[in-house]
Design a protein around this motif. Structure first.
Motif, PDB file in Angstrom:
ATOM      1  N   GLY A 116      57.467 -15.307  63.345  1.00 34.03           N
ATOM      2  CA  GLY A 116      56.772 -14.300  64.152  1.00 34.03           C
ATOM      3  C   GLY A 116      55.422 -14.749  64.664  1.00 34.03           C
ATOM      4  O   GLY A 116      55.146 -14.673  65.877  1.00 34.03           O
ATOM      5  N   ASN A 117      54.540 -15.204  63.792  1.00 33.60           N
ATOM      6  CA  ASN A 117      53.204 -15.637  64.216  1.00 33.60           C
ATOM      7  C   ASN A 117      53.276 -16.843  65.146  1.00 33.60           C
ATOM      8  O   ASN A 117      52.488 -16.965  66.093  1.00 33.60           O
ATOM      9  CB  ASN A 117      52.343 -15.958  63.004  1.00 33.60           C
ATOM     10  CG  ASN A 117      51.969 -14.727  62.203  1.00 33.60           C
ATOM     11  OD1 ASN A 117      51.965 -13.617  62.736  1.00 33.60           O
ATOM     12  ND2 ASN A 117      51.660 -14.916  60.928  1.00 33.60           N
ATOM     13  N   GLN A 118      54.228 -17.728  64.880  1.00 34.45           N
ATOM     14  CA  GLN A 118      54.395 -18.896  65.739  1.00 34.45           C
ATOM     15  C   GLN A 118      54.824 -18.479  67.145  1.00 34.45           C
ATOM     16  O   GLN A 118      54.309 -19.003  68.143  1.00 34.45           O
ATOM     17  CB  GLN A 118      55.416 -19.853  65.112  1.00 34.45           C
ATOM     18  CG  GLN A 118      54.985 -20.397  63.757  1.00 34.45           C
ATOM     19  CD  GLN A 118      56.074 -21.202  63.066  1.00 34.45           C
ATOM     20  OE1 GLN A 118      57.129 -21.483  63.652  1.00 34.45           O
ATOM     21  NE2 GLN A 118      55.823 -21.593  61.811  1.00 34.45           N
ATOM     22  N   LEU A 119      55.737 -17.525  67.220  1.00 32.97           N
ATOM     23  CA  LEU A 119      56.196 -17.044  68.522  1.00 32.97           C
ATOM     24  C   LEU A 119      55.062 -16.392  69.301  1.00 32.97           C
ATOM     25  O   LEU A 119      54.912 -16.606  70.514  1.00 32.97           O
ATOM     26  CB  LEU A 119      57.340 -16.050  68.340  1.00 32.97           C
ATOM     27  CG  LEU A 119      58.679 -16.640  67.857  1.00 32.97           C
ATOM     28  CD1 LEU A 119      59.637 -15.530  67.446  1.00 32.97           C
ATOM     29  CD2 LEU A 119      59.299 -17.512  68.951  1.00 32.97           C
ATOM     30  N   GLN A 120      54.241 -15.610  68.614  1.00 36.60           N
ATOM     31  CA  GLN A 120      53.116 -14.963  69.289  1.00 36.60           C
ATOM     32  C   GLN A 120      52.137 -15.981  69.846  1.00 36.60           C
ATOM     33  O   GLN A 120      51.658 -15.847  70.982  1.00 36.60           O
ATOM     34  CB  GLN A 120      52.407 -14.027  68.308  1.00 36.60           C
ATOM     35  CG  GLN A 120      53.199 -12.787  67.936  1.00 36.60           C
ATOM     36  CD  GLN A 120      52.462 -11.917  66.939  1.00 36.60           C
ATOM     37  OE1 GLN A 120      51.257 -12.069  66.736  1.00 36.60           O
ATOM     38  NE2 GLN A 120      53.173 -10.990  66.314  1.00 36.60           N
ATOM     39  N   ALA A 121      51.840 -17.016  69.065  1.00 35.69           N
ATOM     40  CA  ALA A 121      50.909 -18.047  69.528  1.00 35.69           C
ATOM     41  C   ALA A 121      51.468 -18.783  70.739  1.00 35.69           C
ATOM     42  O   ALA A 121      50.751 -19.059  71.708  1.00 35.69           O
ATOM     43  CB  ALA A 121      50.608 -19.028  68.397  1.00 35.69           C
TER      44      ALA A 121
END
Length: 459
Positions: free
Chosen positions: A117-122
């Motif tokens: 999730g955090n990787q996708l947002q970045a």
């Protein structure tokens, strides 16, 4: 030579000064000008020589002078740094933040073992630099959540270990997704034949710099071998650790199961210990490393692959509870002590069935290894260092990569029999992966049982 003389941007020099960097290391002095000049680069550098700054600083310099956008406020990925392990990826990301805190660039780290999730947002926001392990990056490529079509600079960090871990197919797929017109920087411990083959496929007339001869360790490291029956290894380890209970010690086990078993034994003896290996979650590995660096844990037990990327300043001693199956891995293990001119000690607990492995290490290093019996722990069967010396049943950890064949072992003096002694290591000061998308080899490395004692310490 100073960093000022290398032509780096004032913002980078300011960050270096605040971090206490005074002058470049040999690999930095050799590599940075070549990278700034735009050349592809092959650099041979051991762990602890400052290689991360050797590629990060010129990379930040180049990108800071050419900030781009896609017209919608998002930045395309312009630099991709590939590392073999999660810990090394996180370390590189931390260094990028430190060096680049005064330049307007953004970066993110991508590795497995955690949610996406955090990787996708970045990635949706847009970043200038991505630091990634190959397995998780492939996951994002399959989901079309990462666009590598604008990459200007590609860095392969610890390329030798990525090949050894079987990442060649993933590397080929990633390299096919980045532009042909790019700058490629390859950092490796050695210029082994498989590394040169990789460079020929993916690099354009690369310059070569090397600051360390192949398969060497710092001359500030003292090597000590304690012969011991396999059944008595754990008690000998406790005897050594008890000589300075405050000293930070990195212990190498051959297998994940052996690492966990050893930690339980140490904890039962009142020693604060933790294990790091591929079966541990990312959070557990991060916590273990943090506890070790801050001194909450004094003994960290690691497997070879999981330890890749561990960066600990002033680590006084490394103990090989088991010898590595491949002699070259001894160099990687011992590279974590005796750094930056500090003294270090490499202690190996060697049973009779590891005699052949010890002989191979001595030949590789071209040095004598001091062999000292510890009173009360003398082995029932002496070590054999001749050509017929036994080995554990699985002699070599063959890379899953299809690159290259066996690794040559230059001749040397081998090991010599020494006197009697406790081999007390120097004291003290604390300081303180499986790869994403793949795991460590789960094959059990079974060893011959000793004639005395149960085989309770298989590692």
């Amino acid at each position: 030579m100073s960093f000022d003389s290398l032509g780096l941007a004032p913002a980078l020099l300011r960050a270096l000064s605040e971090a206490g960097y005074e002058k470049p290391t040999p690999i930095q002095a050799a590599a940075i000008p070549e990278v700034l000049a735009g050349h592809d680069l092959m650099a041979a550098a051991q762990t602890g020589t400052g290689k991360t700054a050797a590629f990060s600083l010129p990379l930040l310099h180049r990108l800071a002078g050419e900030v781009r956008g896609d017209g919608q406020g998002r930045r395309p990925i312009r630099a991709l740094i590939l590392t073999p392990t999660r810990e090394l990826a996180a370390q590189v990301q931390d260094n990028l933040r430190d060096y680049g805190k005064y330049v307007r660039l953004s970066s993110t780290v991508i590795f497995g073992g955690v949610g996406m999730g955090n990787q996708l947002q970045a990635l949706r926001r847009g970043v200038d630099i991505v630091v990634a392990t190959p397995g998780r990056l492939i996951d994002h490529m399959q989901q079309r959540s990462v666009d590598l079509s604008k990459v200007d600079v590609l860095v392969l960090d610890e390329a030798d270990r990525m090949l050894d871990m079987g990442f060649l197919p993933a590397l080929k797929r990633i390299l096919a997704a980045v532009p042909r017109q790019r700058q490629t920087l390859l950092f490796s411990a050695t210029f082994a034949p498989e590394i040169k083959a990789l460079a020929q496929q993916f690099m354009r007339e690369p310059r070569e710099v090397s600051t360390t001869p192949a398969n060497t360790v710092a001359n500030t490291v003292t090597h000590v071998v304690h012969p011991v029956d396999a059944a008595n290894k754990r008690e000998l380890l406790l005897h050594i650790l008890a000589q300075d209970s405050r000293r930070q010690t990195l212990v190498f086990s051959r297998t994940k199961h052996g690492a966990d078993k050893l930690v339980r034994h140490l904890e039962q003896a009142g020693i604060r210990a933790a294990a790091i290996h591929g079966n541990k979650s990312q959070n557990a590995r991060t916590r273990a490393l943090s506890d070790f660096k801050t001194g909450r844990v004094t003994v960290l037990v690691a497997t070879d692959i999981a330890a890749r990327g561990i960066d600990i300043d002033q680590l006084p001693v490394v103990i090989n509870f088991d010898l590595p199956m491949v002699a070259e891995d001894y160099v990687h293990r011992i590279g974590r002590t005796g750094r930056a001119g500090a003294e270090g000690q490499a202690i190996s607990l060697v049973s009779h069935d590891e005699s052949g492995l010890l002989r191979d290490i001595g030949r590789l290093l071209k040095t004598d290894l001091s062999i000292n019996n510890v009173e009360g722990y003398e082995p029932s069967t002496p070590l054999r260092l001749d050509a017929g010396a036994p080995r554990p049943k699985q002699q070599q950890r063959q890379p899953r990569s299809q690159q290259g064949g066996g690794q040559g072992r230059p001749g040397g003096n081998g090991a010599r029999q020494g006197g009697n002694g406790g081999g007390r290591p120097p004291s003290h000061r604390p300081h303180g992966h499986s790869a994403a998308g793949t795991g460590e080899s789960t094959g059990s490395h079974k060893r011959r049982r000793q004639r005395r004692g149960p085989a309770t310490n298989k590692a």
